[in-house]
Design a protein around this motif. Structure first.
Motif, PDB file in Angstrom:
ATOM      1  N   LYS A 226      18.893  76.771-140.388  1.00  0.00           N
ATOM      2  CA  LYS A 226      18.952  78.137-140.907  1.00  0.00           C
ATOM      3  C   LYS A 226      18.503  79.151-139.871  1.00  0.00           C
ATOM      4  CE  LYS A 226      17.655  80.864-144.958  1.00  0.00           C
ATOM      5  NZ  LYS A 226      16.853  80.900-146.207  1.00  0.00           N
ATOM      6  N   SER A 227      17.570  78.755-139.006  1.00  0.00           N
ATOM      7  CA  SER A 227      17.017  79.696-138.015  1.00  0.00           C
ATOM      8  C   SER A 227      17.491  79.388-136.593  1.00  0.00           C
ATOM      9  CB  SER A 227      15.489  79.654-138.074  1.00  0.00           C
ATOM     10  OG  SER A 227      14.998  78.340-137.816  1.00  0.00           O
ATOM     11  N   LEU A 228      18.655  78.747-136.458  1.00  0.00           N
ATOM     12  CA  LEU A 228      19.163  78.416-135.120  1.00  0.00           C
ATOM     13  C   LEU A 228      19.385  79.690-134.300  1.00  0.00           C
ATOM     14  CD1 LEU A 228      21.874  75.607-135.509  1.00  0.00           C
ATOM     15  CD2 LEU A 228      19.630  75.419-134.428  1.00  0.00           C
ATOM     16  N   PRO A 229      18.950  79.699-133.040  1.00  0.00           N
ATOM     17  CA  PRO A 229      19.243  80.841-132.161  1.00  0.00           C
ATOM     18  C   PRO A 229      20.749  80.965-131.927  1.00  0.00           C
ATOM     19  CG  PRO A 229      17.519  79.431-131.235  1.00  0.00           C
ATOM     20  CD  PRO A 229      18.102  78.689-132.390  1.00  0.00           C
ATOM     21  N   ASP A 230      21.170  82.163-131.528  1.00  0.00           N
ATOM     22  CA  ASP A 230      22.598  82.419-131.347  1.00  0.00           C
ATOM     23  C   ASP A 230      23.208  81.611-130.205  1.00  0.00           C
ATOM     24  OD1 ASP A 230      22.593  84.180-133.449  1.00  0.00           O
ATOM     25  OD2 ASP A 230      22.253  85.945-132.195  1.00  0.00           O
ATOM     26  N   ASP A 231      22.359  81.166-129.248  1.00  0.00           N
ATOM     27  CA  ASP A 231      22.918  80.445-128.104  1.00  0.00           C
ATOM     28  C   ASP A 231      23.127  78.960-128.387  1.00  0.00           C
ATOM     29  OD1 ASP A 231      20.204  79.901-128.209  1.00  0.00           O
ATOM     30  OD2 ASP A 231      20.021  79.619-126.049  1.00  0.00           O
ATOM     31  N   ILE A 232      22.842  78.507-129.607  1.00  0.00           N
ATOM     32  CA  ILE A 232      23.069  77.109-129.979  1.00  0.00           C
ATOM     33  C   ILE A 232      24.295  77.026-130.879  1.00  0.00           C
ATOM     34  CG2 ILE A 232      22.145  75.100-131.194  1.00  0.00           C
ATOM     35  CD1 ILE A 232      19.390  75.894-130.351  1.00  0.00           C
ATOM     36  N   LEU A 233      25.267  76.230-130.467  1.00  0.00           N
ATOM     37  CA  LEU A 233      26.517  76.115-131.202  1.00  0.00           C
ATOM     38  C   LEU A 233      26.359  75.124-132.357  1.00  0.00           C
ATOM     39  CD1 LEU A 233      29.467  77.030-131.249  1.00  0.00           C
ATOM     40  CD2 LEU A 233      30.014  75.085-129.772  1.00  0.00           C
ATOM     41  N   LEU A 234      26.731  75.548-133.554  1.00  0.00           N
ATOM     42  CA  LEU A 234      26.680  74.709-134.752  1.00  0.00           C
ATOM     43  C   LEU A 234      28.100  74.256-135.073  1.00  0.00           C
ATOM     44  CD1 LEU A 234      25.125  73.526-137.163  1.00  0.00           C
ATOM     45  CD2 LEU A 234      25.365  75.733-138.322  1.00  0.00           C
ATOM     46  N   ILE A 235      28.328  72.942-135.056  1.00  0.00           N
ATOM     47  CA  ILE A 235      29.674  72.394-135.219  1.00  0.00           C
ATOM     48  C   ILE A 235      29.733  71.518-136.458  1.00  0.00           C
ATOM     49  CG2 ILE A 235      31.485  70.995-134.158  1.00  0.00           C
ATOM     50  CD1 ILE A 235      30.234  71.661-131.442  1.00  0.00           C
ATOM     51  N   ASP A 236      30.625  71.879-137.378  1.00  0.00           N
ATOM     52  CA  ASP A 236      30.845  71.100-138.603  1.00  0.00           C
ATOM     53  C   ASP A 236      32.048  70.191-138.367  1.00  0.00           C
ATOM     54  OD1 ASP A 236      31.467  70.179-141.194  1.00  0.00           O
ATOM     55  OD2 ASP A 236      30.607  71.974-142.096  1.00  0.00           O
ATOM     56  N   LYS A 251      27.790  80.275-139.912  1.00  0.00           N
ATOM     57  CA  LYS A 251      27.687  80.366-138.447  1.00  0.00           C
ATOM     58  C   LYS A 251      28.240  79.136-137.720  1.00  0.00           C
ATOM     59  CE  LYS A 251      23.639  83.425-138.294  1.00  0.00           C
ATOM     60  NZ  LYS A 251      22.286  83.618-137.714  1.00  0.00           N
ATOM     61  N   SER A 252      28.913  78.230-138.446  1.00  0.00           N
ATOM     62  CA  SER A 252      29.433  77.025-137.803  1.00  0.00           C
ATOM     63  C   SER A 252      30.896  77.210-137.425  1.00  0.00           C
ATOM     64  CB  SER A 252      29.295  75.814-138.731  1.00  0.00           C
ATOM     65  OG  SER A 252      30.157  75.948-139.850  1.00  0.00           O
ATOM     66  N   ILE A 253      31.339  76.393-136.457  1.00  0.00           N
ATOM     67  CA  ILE A 253      32.766  76.269-136.187  1.00  0.00           C
ATOM     68  C   ILE A 253      33.193  74.880-136.664  1.00  0.00           C
ATOM     69  CG2 ILE A 253      32.647  77.820-134.200  1.00  0.00           C
ATOM     70  CD1 ILE A 253      33.006  75.304-132.413  1.00  0.00           C
ATOM     71  N   ASN A 254      34.464  74.737-136.984  1.00  0.00           N
ATOM     72  CA  ASN A 254      34.949  73.466-137.530  1.00  0.00           C
ATOM     73  C   ASN A 254      35.780  72.717-136.490  1.00  0.00           C
ATOM     74  OD1 ASN A 254      37.518  72.409-139.789  1.00  0.00           O
ATOM     75  ND2 ASN A 254      35.580  71.392-139.446  1.00  0.00           N
ATOM     76  N   ILE A 255      35.266  71.556-136.063  1.00  0.00           N
ATOM     77  CA  ILE A 255      36.034  70.640-135.211  1.00  0.00           C
ATOM     78  C   ILE A 255      35.989  69.282-135.911  1.00  0.00           C
ATOM     79  CG2 ILE A 255      36.355  69.664-132.920  1.00  0.00           C
ATOM     80  CD1 ILE A 255      34.666  71.861-131.753  1.00  0.00           C
ATOM     81  N   PRO A 256      37.042  68.888-136.627  1.00  0.00           N
ATOM     82  CA  PRO A 256      37.019  67.594-137.331  1.00  0.00           C
ATOM     83  C   PRO A 256      36.672  66.457-136.381  1.00  0.00           C
ATOM     84  CG  PRO A 256      38.928  68.887-137.994  1.00  0.00           C
ATOM     85  CD  PRO A 256      38.305  69.618-136.855  1.00  0.00           C
ATOM     86  N   LEU A 257      35.998  65.445-136.913  1.00  0.00           N
ATOM     87  CA  LEU A 257      35.504  64.344-136.089  1.00  0.00           C
ATOM     88  C   LEU A 257      36.605  63.736-135.216  1.00  0.00           C
ATOM     89  CD1 LEU A 257      33.236  62.374-135.314  1.00  0.00           C
ATOM     90  CD2 LEU A 257      33.906  60.958-137.261  1.00  0.00           C
ATOM     91  N   GLY A 258      37.800  63.587-135.762  1.00  0.00           N
ATOM     92  CA  GLY A 258      38.894  62.987-135.005  1.00  0.00           C
ATOM     93  C   GLY A 258      39.343  63.811-133.809  1.00  0.00           C
ATOM     94  N   ASN A 259      38.946  65.107-133.773  1.00  0.00           N
ATOM     95  CA  ASN A 259      39.354  65.992-132.673  1.00  0.00           C
ATOM     96  C   ASN A 259      38.234  66.245-131.678  1.00  0.00           C
ATOM     97  OD1 ASN A 259      41.718  66.198-134.124  1.00  0.00           O
ATOM     98  ND2 ASN A 259      41.246  68.201-134.989  1.00  0.00           N
TER      99      ASN A 259
END
Length: 331
Positions: A226-236, A251-259
């Motif tokens: 919840k408190s991740l700094p902006d310079d850390i990428l959150l990937i779902d 604040k996450s981006i979506n990259i499916p596991l297979g990709n």
């Protein structure tokens, strides 16, 4: 009557032999080695890690494997095919599908093998070496990285040649022309500049873009995400359909596991930004992976570690934990 007894006795013999064979399979699952497991990984065969979730979070998983703790192995394998696929992102095995069981290093996985054989699975194999053996052997089989060579001002570094290229003066961020005759030799200027104070050096050469990324622990919880700094990428790494049905992690981006592997191994920075809307991380940038419950994100984290990324982390609770925490009534 005698004519009926003979077929009956023959049938009884067949049943006895079958029971004996099943019992032997039940007690003596064949063991496999690292090479067999590596082939199973490449073929996306089912590898089941029966350690606890805590053990897996602390060490990691063999790529493509699924974590089903021993205590719930039977119930999970009795799930419907759809539920199994939804939870583990892997097809539920058929009775003659190859299944490799792994757990603690050096510990036979007899209880897990017995459960699988009891449920009727015919091709159960035991990887006694476990994750630690796989990790050790995997590192031994990887080509060693080119050794880092520190170049002195006066002396070149051995060995020289194409294998370990020496930086040219064009790669040194100092323009000799701006220093007049005193800097006719760029390397002597380099020595002068590296003896400046840190402040003067930073003011002159602006190394802001070379600063280290914020680091995070290997496993993070709800508050940290919840408190991740902006310079850390959150990937779902869930599938897009899951995001549509259940929700998106803020604040996450979506990259499916297979990709995931293709995105970080094959895409150029320009292609990555065009596809995912953010800069492609370098090997030192911090990233946090999330999925439904922390299983697929652990796999994604391992994939990036194998590609050389140093600061990856797993949101172990995943989106299930996020929903649970955000839906709690405020105190």
């Amino acid at each position: 009557m005698k004519n009926l007894q003979l077929p009956f006795l023959f049938l009884v013999c067949i049943l006895v032999l079958k029971c004996k064979s099943d019992k032997q399979n039940h007690l003596f699952c064949k063991s496999v080695c690292y090479d067999d497991v590596q082939k199973a990984v490449k073929n996306n065969s089912l590898i089941i890690d029966v350690r606890s979730k805590q053990e897996v979070a602390e060490s990691g998983l063999i790529p493509t494997s699924v974590n089903i703790p021993l205590g719930c192995l039977r119930s999970k394998l009795e799930m419907s095919r759809k539920d199994f696929k939804d939870e583990f992102n892997h097809s539920k095995p058929k009775k003659r599908t190859l299944i490799i069981v792994t757990g603690r290093t050096g510990m036979p996985n007899s209880p897990a093998c017995e459960i699988l054989c009891f449920l009727g699975f015919k091709k159960v194999r035991d990887y006694v070496g476990g994750y630690e053996d796989f990790e050790r052997r995997d590192k031994e089989c990887r080509p060693p990285p080119a050794p880092y060579c520190s170049h002195n001002i006066a002396n070149s570094c051995e060995p020289t040649g194409d294998a370990y290229p020496v930086p040219t003066t064009s790669e040194i961020p100092i323009n000799p022309l701006q220093y007049g005759n005193s800097c006719s030799n760029p390397l002597s200027c380099l020595q002068d500049k590296l003896t400046q104070s840190k402040k003067d050096f930073k003011d002159e050469f602006d190394l802001g873009n070379m600063s280290k990324s914020t680091t995070v622990p290997k496993v993070v919880d709800f508050k940290q995400v919840k408190s991740l700094p902006d310079d850390i990428l959150l990937i779902d790494v869930r599938e897009p359909s899951e995001l549509q049905q259940v929700g998106v992690l803020p604040k996450s981006i979506n990259i499916p596991l297979g990709n995931v592997e293709n995105a970080f191994k094959q895409l150029t920075p320009e292609e990555f930004k065009q596809l995912y809307g953010c800069n492609k991380p370098d090997l030192n940038n911090s990233m946090v992976f999330s999925c439904k419950a922390g299983i697929r994100s652990a796999k994604a984290m391992k994939i990036l570690e194998n590609l050389g990324y140093k600061n990856t982390s797993n949101y172990q609770g995943g989106f299930d934990d996020w929903l649970e925490q955000t839906q709690k009534p405020s105190a």
